[in-house]
Design an enzyme around this catalytic site. Sequence first.
Site, PDB file in Angstrom:
ATOM      1  N   ASP A 101      11.880   7.732   7.537  1.00  0.00           N
ATOM      2  CA  ASP A 101      11.164   6.641   8.184  1.00  0.00           C
ATOM      3  C   ASP A 101       9.783   7.119   8.630  1.00  0.00           C
ATOM      4  O   ASP A 101       9.644   8.202   9.196  1.00  0.00           O
ATOM      5  CB  ASP A 101      11.982   6.173   9.393  1.00  0.00           C
ATOM      6  CG  ASP A 101      11.350   5.019  10.134  1.00  0.00           C
ATOM      7  OD1 ASP A 101      11.207   3.940   9.532  1.00  0.00           O
ATOM      8  OD2 ASP A 101      10.981   5.207  11.314  1.00  0.00           O
TER       9      ASP A 101
ATOM     10  N   GLU B  31       9.061   6.865   3.328  1.00  0.00           N
ATOM     11  CA  GLU B  31       8.345   5.644   3.662  1.00  0.00           C
ATOM     12  C   GLU B  31       6.922   6.124   3.945  1.00  0.00           C
ATOM     13  O   GLU B  31       6.648   6.662   5.017  1.00  0.00           O
ATOM     14  CB  GLU B  31       8.943   4.964   4.892  1.00  0.00           C
ATOM     15  CG  GLU B  31       8.253   3.653   5.214  1.00  0.00           C
ATOM     16  CD  GLU B  31       8.764   3.014   6.498  1.00  0.00           C
ATOM     17  OE1 GLU B  31       8.862   1.775   6.535  1.00  0.00           O
ATOM     18  OE2 GLU B  31       9.064   3.741   7.461  1.00  0.00           O
TER      19      GLU B  31
END
Length: 692
Positions: A345, A381
């Site tokens: 993330d 990401e």
Amino acid sequence: MRLTAGSCSRLGATWDGRGTNFALFSANAHKVELCLFDSQGRRELERIELPERTEDVWHGYLNDVSPGQLYGYRVHGPYDPERGHRFNAHKLLLDPYAKRLFGRLVWSDAHFAYRTGSPREDLSFDRRDNARGMPKAMVIDETGGFSRHENRPGIPWEDTIIYEAHVKGLTQQREDVPPGLRGTFGGLAAPAMIDHFKRLGVTTIELLPVHALIDDRTLVEKKLVNYWGYNTISFFAPEPRYAADNPLDAFRTTVARLHDAGIEVLLDVVYNHTAEGNHLGPTLSFRGIDNASYYWLSRDNPRYYDDFTGCGSSVNLQHPRVLQMVMDSLRYWVEVCHVDGFRFDLATTLARGPNGFERNSGFFTAIRQDPVLASVKLVAEPWDLGMGGYQVGAFPSQWSEWNDRYRSAMRRYWSGEGSLIGEVSRRMTGSSDIFNHDSRMPRASINHVTVHDGFTLADLFSYNDKHNLANGEDNRDGSNDNHSNNCGHEGPTDDAAIIALRRQLRKNQIACLFLAQGVPLLLAGDEVGNSQNGNNNAYCQDNEIGWVDWRGLNSEGDDMVDFVGLMVELRKNFPQLRSRRWVDGRRADGTYGVLWLTPSAAEMTEQDWAFPDGRFLAYVISPSQPYSSAIFIVLNSGVETIPFLLPQLPEYQSWHQLFDTTKDTVQVASLASGSASSAPPRSVMAFSGAPA
């Protein structure tokens, strides 16, 4: 208990069969106390000062401490926020290396190191003890009868098909999963779910965060929770809410059963921030252990944090001990829990240095040389919210990346926007304009149309606007840039024409996802028409909004499981769709990788690419292996039927129609090269070439 110096070599609580070694890093502490609790975590039994400090690791060995013992730390040092220090020994702290948590956080003002409500805010000091409302770490036996060398499926990147799911949300409403397993780790590997994965043809389950987490106080007060899990408090412990008992064993058992079925497990991991938030957040672990080491502090005023994440603070992997913690965590989940890889993330934050994102950061270097992590899948990401945070295409060759350029292009194209055929052509052929450098391959692009964050596929064609009132933020949260199309009506409708159009557009997106070069990622529930009622930010919705609604399964209008399976099988049958090499156009010797064709089957010119408001795209991808066939793909996002000719190539005498998204069955078996056909409005078609 007999206390000895113990060892600094392994952080955390390590049981060796005779006793337990405790080791905690803190560069700026003056003293560290280990607190032992009763079996319910309510009463502190003993407080023991760790006797040794070696290279900023405080450590001690207790010979009578065994698995099941609950513990926490109190760390002494200066409370001086303006210099970056926030020590407060009145606060019980979680061990960053805790492998299992016991109990839940019970919110109160005692969890803050300062006096809440004080006009001096965090410059004040709070002396209340928070231990009663804190979860406790538990000493465990890490082996637990599980092999550290379990065989993994080892799916090659080019064959990988990812299915993104939430542990609870996937099975909570699945009636063919036993009630006791619904919403748990065990539910993921229930026979009905494995059958479903096999029917879809997915190879790899990517789970939203399973690290232990804290529900924000503001959400709890609204009777909501951090449902998605992006609020980590422990990077080693599985979240207890996903298991009735012993979440570590439950998780490992689930991974083993999925592996037995040939299915990989990726974890979505959140190392970019923690649940402690900004300078006014609680003191639960890292902040009270060594705030100045764990977090990025503002150079102008260390009282405040550099916030690259939008969550109040950012974890500082520039510090070697913090980087060590992340690396130890990753290896633990691979070696002890047997996962097959990670999706990071806001991964840009992990590679930040003093001057921003660094392609040669210590994090990337550590990952690259690590023998354990060399064999697992790494997905970024590739952005955060800080300056220069958007880094799609900038990660090292070992990595794959979420490609939001694919998502944006395909959403815009199928919502009806014109003049996108050039952009769509690049996204359908692996996005070489982004990733073709530094020996990277098409697998660098993780293609997706929908993920947990945003509209589901059904909502993408049912809502023009977000409907997030249930989140309690007056519909201010969530993206306003959705490129969606409600097909003429906002939300559910009984209009048969609109229902049919929505289904067709969903099929188009699914077809393109599996025809595109790169790695496809499918959001759980999209195959059965799952809706979140227009909520595009269901992060706090642990209810029917956030859970997958399985009523569309076996429904004539919503069930696309077999269509997904067809697309996966087609992808297997045409290796050029999952090629390890970049596709190129017409070569000097007359051969080609891809031919872009006009409706008249002529090769496209620059003028054709600039066709005003163009919505028709047709192309042939040549075989990448001997004895395989070319595939001819036709996309028409327009509202009119477009006649076209089948390619006239000397090596193919006819073309066999594989599918047409406007039809449930293929009605035309074969067409001669050069013969006429037509692309229905808003359709995807594909043909295979029969050798001459």
